[in-house]
Design a protein around this motif. Sequence first.
Motif, PDB file in Angstrom:
ATOM      1  N   ASP A   1      24.869  -2.116 -23.571  1.00  0.00           N
ATOM      2  CA  ASP A   1      24.536  -3.577 -23.217  1.00  0.00           C
ATOM      3  C   ASP A   1      23.929  -4.056 -24.605  1.00  0.00           C
ATOM      4  O   ASP A   1      22.851  -3.744 -24.853  1.00  0.00           O
ATOM      5  N   ASP A   2      24.539  -5.233 -24.918  1.00  0.00           N
ATOM      6  CA  ASP A   2      24.150  -5.822 -26.243  1.00  0.00           C
ATOM      7  C   ASP A   2      22.781  -6.421 -26.156  1.00  0.00           C
ATOM      8  O   ASP A   2      21.896  -6.251 -27.149  1.00  0.00           O
ATOM      9  N   ALA A   3      22.188  -6.866 -25.147  1.00  0.00           N
ATOM     10  CA  ALA A   3      20.952  -7.771 -24.999  1.00  0.00           C
ATOM     11  C   ALA A   3      19.846  -6.416 -24.912  1.00  0.00           C
ATOM     12  O   ALA A   3      19.041  -6.612 -25.941  1.00  0.00           O
TER      13      ALA A   3
ATOM     14  N   ARG B   1      23.290   4.709 -30.892  1.00  0.00           N
ATOM     15  CA  ARG B   1      23.203   3.526 -31.842  1.00  0.00           C
ATOM     16  C   ARG B   1      22.114   3.342 -32.674  1.00  0.00           C
ATOM     17  O   ARG B   1      22.392   2.871 -33.881  1.00  0.00           O
TER      18      ARG B   1
ATOM     19  N   LEU C   1      20.338  -3.481 -26.593  1.00  0.00           N
ATOM     20  CA  LEU C   1      20.359  -2.869 -27.618  1.00  0.00           C
ATOM     21  C   LEU C   1      19.586  -3.735 -28.639  1.00  0.00           C
ATOM     22  O   LEU C   1      18.701  -3.163 -29.552  1.00  0.00           O
ATOM     23  N   GLN C   2      19.557  -4.856 -28.679  1.00  0.00           N
ATOM     24  CA  GLN C   2      18.927  -5.943 -29.632  1.00  0.00           C
ATOM     25  C   GLN C   2      17.322  -5.792 -29.313  1.00  0.00           C
ATOM     26  O   GLN C   2      16.743  -5.712 -30.250  1.00  0.00           O
TER      27      GLN C   2
ATOM     28  N   LEU D   1      23.102   3.566 -25.806  1.00  0.00           N
ATOM     29  CA  LEU D   1      22.039   2.564 -26.624  1.00  0.00           C
ATOM     30  C   LEU D   1      21.370   3.530 -27.740  1.00  0.00           C
ATOM     31  O   LEU D   1      21.146   3.097 -28.888  1.00  0.00           O
TER      32      LEU D   1
END
Length: 433
Positions: free
Chosen positions: A219-221, A318, A223-224, A315
């Motif tokens: 999930d990009d959010a 990465r 991960l950020q 997650l």
Amino acid sequence: MASLPMTLRVYQALSAAAAPLAPVVIRQRLKQGKEDPARVDERRGMTSDRRPHGPLVWIHGASVGEVLAAAALIERLRALELGILLTSGTVTSAGIAAKRFAPDVIHQYVPYDSPRYVSRFLDHWQPSMALFIESDLWPNLILAAAARRMPMALINGRMSQRSFPRWRRMPATIGALLGAFEVCLAQSETDAERFSALGSRNVVTTGNLKLDVSAPPADDARLQRLMAATRGRPVIVAASTHPGEEEILIEVHRELKSRFPGLLSVIVPRHPARGEAVAGLIAASGLHAALRSHQDLPTATTDIYVADTMGELGLFYRLARVVFMGGSLVEHGGQNPIEAIKLGAAIVHGPHVFNFTDVYDALDAAGGAREAATRETLVGQIGHWLADAGARQSSVDAAAAVVERLGGALERTLAALQPYLLQLRLETGAARA
């Protein structure tokens, strides 16, 4: 029944007689967190879910690894407009299935291997074809499906060095089970030879589907947020760890911390329910822990982050420079390193990797992974890669080359299944007409 070996006839009788004990077993497993209280009826072959119209391919795998190995195959079968019924036996694998697959992929817990429960399951779902992954061979499930003349294939077949001599002592039993499969698709030549020796009648070496898995999603959010919380810190991940390993990894972190200020270790227990226990070990060692299940993010004072959630390895891979693959310092047999490799991590593992012997042999020989059998060698190898980005990248590149060379199992598997899939597609066309 008369043609079955005595061992299987006795097994059928005993498993039928034991069916009344299922509620006791279920209660115990519920206490241990090994069953989903909302779905225990599935263990008795009962469900409120409806069978979809048309041909239905039933795919069975024991747990998370097998379910993930089937992911790309499932997507290809869906593209052929075939219905998919996926069964597995663990709560963790059910959670992964819910996250990784489209809503039209039906997941059910595999019924307990009692004739009554198996019959209920098969009566309701009436699969058109069955694909069993690796080596999860439940006798009643296999024999009942064969009695219904259901085409069955063993895919990504694996016969371990441990299991092979045990089965050789029961040739009639394993021969009857393997003889129920139309085709056995083996991971390696060694597996193929073992299946042939045990009675498989049509064996094809197709390779390991786990080498063709896609990189796990993230999930990009989320991960950020994690990247912001860990920015500037070297991160190492210990993936799918088992009891007996976390104590060693905590000491590895303690030694490396003095050399690499700001080091963050992430421990991802194989069973998320162990998160609190792992955090207790960390606290007892004098280090600071944070738990993912508590919605915590690592702070500047966090030494070890316990990622006790399901489906989030993508997650952490990465974030990681180095990944230790768990289940390898203890005699569990190791975990699949391919997803971490595809996300650019350098791989270190313990000596017990018999679940993936061919994969690790190839990786180690090419320098794409390193074995570390002790705390001292773990500290040395991880420290070397944290200090030397060039050496770390060389290992990452070597691992990627090995995975590329050994890949292709998905296409070979689909080719071997093509005659059966063609028949199902003809049935689909006939049903629409």
